[in-house]
Write a protein that holds these residues in place. Structure first.
Motif, PDB file in Angstrom:
ATOM      1  N   THR A   1      17.369  -7.017 -29.695  1.00  0.00           N
ATOM      2  CA  THR A   1      17.840  -5.734 -29.176  1.00  0.00           C
ATOM      3  C   THR A   1      16.758  -4.682 -29.367  1.00  0.00           C
ATOM      4  N   LYS A   2      16.383  -4.016 -28.265  1.00  0.00           N
ATOM      5  CA  LYS A   2      15.366  -2.969 -28.355  1.00  0.00           C
ATOM      6  C   LYS A   2      16.006  -1.651 -28.758  1.00  0.00           C
ATOM      7  N   LYS A   3      15.322  -0.910 -29.640  1.00  0.00           N
ATOM      8  CA  LYS A   3      15.822   0.380 -30.097  1.00  0.00           C
ATOM      9  C   LYS A   3      14.683   1.394 -30.142  1.00  0.00           C
ATOM     10  N   THR A   4      15.045   2.659 -30.063  1.00  0.00           N
ATOM     11  CA  THR A   4      14.068   3.732 -30.189  1.00  0.00           C
ATOM     12  C   THR A   4      14.557   4.725 -31.235  1.00  0.00           C
ATOM     13  N   VAL A   5      13.617   5.369 -31.928  1.00  0.00           N
ATOM     14  CA  VAL A   5      13.995   6.309 -32.980  1.00  0.00           C
ATOM     15  C   VAL A   5      12.837   7.264 -33.230  1.00  0.00           C
ATOM     16  N   SER A   6      13.150   8.422 -33.788  1.00  0.00           N
ATOM     17  CA  SER A   6      12.124   9.347 -34.251  1.00  0.00           C
ATOM     18  C   SER A   6      12.502   9.823 -35.642  1.00  0.00           C
ATOM     19  N   GLY A   7      11.534  10.328 -36.380  1.00  0.00           N
ATOM     20  CA  GLY A   7      11.801  10.832 -37.717  1.00  0.00           C
ATOM     21  C   GLY A   7      10.789  11.880 -38.112  1.00  0.00           C
ATOM     22  N   VAL A   8      11.165  12.719 -39.067  1.00  0.00           N
ATOM     23  CA  VAL A   8      10.295  13.791 -39.556  1.00  0.00           C
ATOM     24  C   VAL A   8      10.168  13.653 -41.071  1.00  0.00           C
ATOM     25  N   ILE A   9       8.959  13.770 -41.568  1.00  0.00           N
ATOM     26  CA  ILE A   9       8.705  13.633 -42.997  1.00  0.00           C
ATOM     27  C   ILE A   9       9.068  14.930 -43.719  1.00  0.00           C
ATOM     28  N   SER A  10       9.946  14.810 -44.714  1.00  0.00           N
ATOM     29  CA  SER A  10      10.228  15.948 -45.582  1.00  0.00           C
ATOM     30  C   SER A  10       9.599  15.735 -46.953  1.00  0.00           C
ATOM     31  N   SER A  11       9.567  14.468 -47.399  1.00  0.00           N
ATOM     32  CA  SER A  11       8.898  14.166 -48.673  1.00  0.00           C
ATOM     33  C   SER A  11       8.133  12.848 -48.609  1.00  0.00           C
TER      34      SER A  11
ATOM     35  N   LEU B   1       1.061  11.976 -47.147  1.00  0.00           N
ATOM     36  CA  LEU B   1       1.758  12.544 -45.996  1.00  0.00           C
ATOM     37  C   LEU B   1       2.120  13.995 -46.285  1.00  0.00           C
ATOM     38  N   GLN B   2       2.221  14.770 -45.213  1.00  0.00           N
ATOM     39  CA  GLN B   2       2.565  16.175 -45.350  1.00  0.00           C
ATOM     40  C   GLN B   2       3.938  16.442 -44.752  1.00  0.00           C
ATOM     41  N   LYS B   3       4.622  17.438 -45.279  1.00  0.00           N
ATOM     42  CA  LYS B   3       5.906  17.838 -44.728  1.00  0.00           C
ATOM     43  C   LYS B   3       5.695  18.279 -43.281  1.00  0.00           C
ATOM     44  N   GLY B   4       6.476  17.730 -42.376  1.00  0.00           N
ATOM     45  CA  GLY B   4       6.324  18.024 -40.957  1.00  0.00           C
ATOM     46  C   GLY B   4       5.626  16.923 -40.187  1.00  0.00           C
ATOM     47  N   ASP B   5       4.934  15.989 -40.876  1.00  0.00           N
ATOM     48  CA  ASP B   5       4.424  14.796 -40.189  1.00  0.00           C
ATOM     49  C   ASP B   5       5.616  14.088 -39.552  1.00  0.00           C
ATOM     50  N   ARG B   6       5.417  13.424 -38.427  1.00  0.00           N
ATOM     51  CA  ARG B   6       6.561  12.849 -37.709  1.00  0.00           C
ATOM     52  C   ARG B   6       6.139  11.599 -36.946  1.00  0.00           C
ATOM     53  N   PHE B   7       7.136  10.842 -36.536  1.00  0.00           N
ATOM     54  CA  PHE B   7       6.844   9.571 -35.861  1.00  0.00           C
ATOM     55  C   PHE B   7       7.899   9.239 -34.819  1.00  0.00           C
ATOM     56  N   LYS B   8       7.495   8.397 -33.874  1.00  0.00           N
ATOM     57  CA  LYS B   8       8.394   7.812 -32.874  1.00  0.00           C
ATOM     58  C   LYS B   8       8.153   6.311 -32.848  1.00  0.00           C
TER      59      LYS B   8
ATOM     60  N   LEU C   1       7.743   6.160 -25.308  1.00  0.00           N
ATOM     61  CA  LEU C   1       7.553   6.985 -26.493  1.00  0.00           C
ATOM     62  C   LEU C   1       7.664   8.470 -26.144  1.00  0.00           C
ATOM     63  N   GLY C   2       7.113   8.843 -24.979  1.00  0.00           N
ATOM     64  CA  GLY C   2       7.148  10.238 -24.561  1.00  0.00           C
ATOM     65  C   GLY C   2       8.547  10.757 -24.318  1.00  0.00           C
ATOM     66  N   GLU C   3       9.487   9.871 -23.980  1.00  0.00           N
ATOM     67  CA  GLU C   3      10.864  10.280 -23.693  1.00  0.00           C
ATOM     68  C   GLU C   3      11.711  10.444 -24.954  1.00  0.00           C
ATOM     69  N   ILE C   4      11.212   9.936 -26.091  1.00  0.00           N
ATOM     70  CA  ILE C   4      11.958  10.068 -27.346  1.00  0.00           C
ATOM     71  C   ILE C   4      11.789  11.489 -27.874  1.00  0.00           C
ATOM     72  N   GLU C   5      12.883  12.128 -28.217  1.00  0.00           N
ATOM     73  CA  GLU C   5      12.816  13.503 -28.711  1.00  0.00           C
ATOM     74  C   GLU C   5      12.741  13.533 -30.231  1.00  0.00           C
ATOM     75  N   PHE C   6      11.965  14.483 -30.731  1.00  0.00           N
ATOM     76  CA  PHE C   6      11.907  14.711 -32.183  1.00  0.00           C
ATOM     77  C   PHE C   6      13.062  15.582 -32.619  1.00  0.00           C
ATOM     78  N   GLN C   7      13.406  15.485 -33.897  1.00  0.00           N
ATOM     79  CA  GLN C   7      14.340  16.431 -34.486  1.00  0.00           C
ATOM     80  C   GLN C   7      13.643  17.785 -34.595  1.00  0.00           C
TER      81      GLN C   7
END
Length: 415
Positions: free
Chosen positions: A143-153, A185-192, A403-409
């Motif tokens: 099953t294919k999935k997509t996700v994004s996340g933002v680093i807080s710590s 890593l820094q706060k605000g770094d993010r990934f998809k 990847l471009g269609e995935i939205e960040f928080q």
């Protein structure tokens, strides 16, 4: 009067002949039972058997399990001798599930033993007259999935906040370990991510299949990674960036998963054991006792030994230019002359030799001179072969769009 009576009798007879016989309906209270659901598993119709499910317990062995279900010792010996090349009965592991299929009659003779090697792979042992064994896999869907996340710590906390499997953090660390220092890593770094998960019978989660594509924004710089098949014969896949450059470096950034760098390469450092100032020609990585230490690149072990100062240590020659050494191990896992690959475990963290606590001292030579590896412009891994580059760009184009269609928080960078 006689004629009248006769006429009445005639009319009654005609009426009786014309009356339809009344139908008496009898209620049918019979309820049809639904046919039993056919259950198929491990290549068998389980409805045809008496099914016993259990797990290997402390003190169990293959013989004890079969014996408890009525198989005599002579038969058990015969089974073991027949199947030992496919299934080693002496290596059944406590906690592993198994299934026994018995004849669906009063005798309930065991016919099949099924041992689950892991979530997907299992071994079938036929216990009948034609004794045999074979391995097989449960049906797995991807099953294919997509996700994004933002680093807080940290990356692991970002993964946890999204309710994702912690193994994703491990996979991302493997992909980016040559280009991103996840301890900085820094706060605000993010990934998809675009990734695939495995499911058994469409319902039972069986782990991460792979990450197809990802982009990690570290200090506002995007680091792309795309999974690409470089060798269809061996099935080898590697990760490359948006310009077809390999993500893998010739050397790993560190020889282990560490908690902190306790001491860096320095021309003058106060030695905590010898109590004097001297050069420290290595990088100390603090980590718990027993943490695996791995070779940072492919090479040959040229020393696996012990000295009073180094404790247990391993030295690896990678080519005519580069050599690395790993000190203070609790235990060495390789021998002199042994070939190792990047990431192979060569020992375990300890505090042998002149050490005050568990760590590994990582030393790095360039052309026979000890240097600080963090100050070296180290070579990258092999690039994609020229003939594969057009197909690589064609393959990553839809993934990059995905990847471009995935939205960040919403990113909250407030302290």
């Amino acid at each position: 009067m006689r004629k009248l009576s006769y006429l009445l009798l005639l009319m009654m007879a005609i009426t009786a002949c014309n009356d339809e016989p009344k139908k008496v309906e009898i209620a049918d209270n019979t309820i049809e039972k639904p046919a039993p659901k056919i259950v198929k598993e491990y290549g068998y119709v389980l409805n045809d058997f008496e099914v016993v499910r259990d797990t290997v317990r402390s003190g169990d062995s293959f013989g004890i399990i079969l014996g408890s279900h009525g198989v005599n010792p002579g038969k058990i010996f015969q089974i073991v001798e027949k199947v030992k090349d496919t299934f080693n009965p002496r290596k059944v592991v406590i906690g592993k599930p198994y299934v026994i299929l018995k004849e669906n009659d009063s005798a309930q003779t065991p016919k099949v033993f099924i041992y689950e090697n892991d979530l997907i792979n299992y071994t079938v042992v036929n216990l009948g007259d034609s004794i045999s064994a074979y391995t097989a896999k449960k049906p797995v869907t991807i099953t294919k999935k997509t996700v994004s996340g933002v680093i807080s710590s940290s990356l692991s906390e970002a993964i946890e906040e999204e309710g994702l499997n912690y193994l994703l953090a491990h996979e991302m660390n493997n992909i980016y370990q040559w280009s991103i220092d996840f301890f900085r890593l820094q706060k605000g770094d993010r990934f998809k991510l675009v990734y695939n998960e495995r499911y058994i019978n469409d319902s039972i989660y069986a782990g991460i299949e792979n990450i197809e594509a990802s982009v990690f924004y570290h200090q506002e710089k995007p680091y792309y990674a795309f999974n690409f098949l470089t060798d269809s014969i061996s099935g080898t896949r590697e990760y490359y960036d948006e310009k077809a450059r390999p993500l893998q470096s010739f050397f790993l950034k560190a020889p282990l998963n560490f908690s902190r760098i306790s001491s860096r390469f320095s021309p003058r450092r106060y030695h905590p054991v010898q109590k004097r100032w001297k050069a420290h020609k290595g990088t100390d990585y603090a980590a718990p006792h027993g943490t695996p230490i791995w070779s940072t690149a492919n090479g040959v072990v040229i020393a696996s030994s012990y000295t009073a100062g180094n404790g247990n240590y391993v030295k690896v020659k990678h080519n005519g230019t580069y050599t690395t050494q790993y000190l203070h191990m609790s235990k060495r896992a390789v021998k002199t002359g042994q070939r190792v690959k990047q990431g192979d475990i060569i020992g375990y963290v300890g505090s042998t030799g002149l050490a005050t606590g568990p760590h590994v001292c990582y030393r790095f030579w360039v052309n026979g001179r000890q240097v600080d590896p963090f100050r070296q412009n180290l070579p990258a891994a092999e690039p994609i072969e020229e003939k594969y580059i057009p197909s690589y760009f064609a393959a990553i184009e839809p993934l990059k769009a995905e990847l471009g269609e995935i939205e960040f928080q919403q990113i909250n960078t407030e302290i």
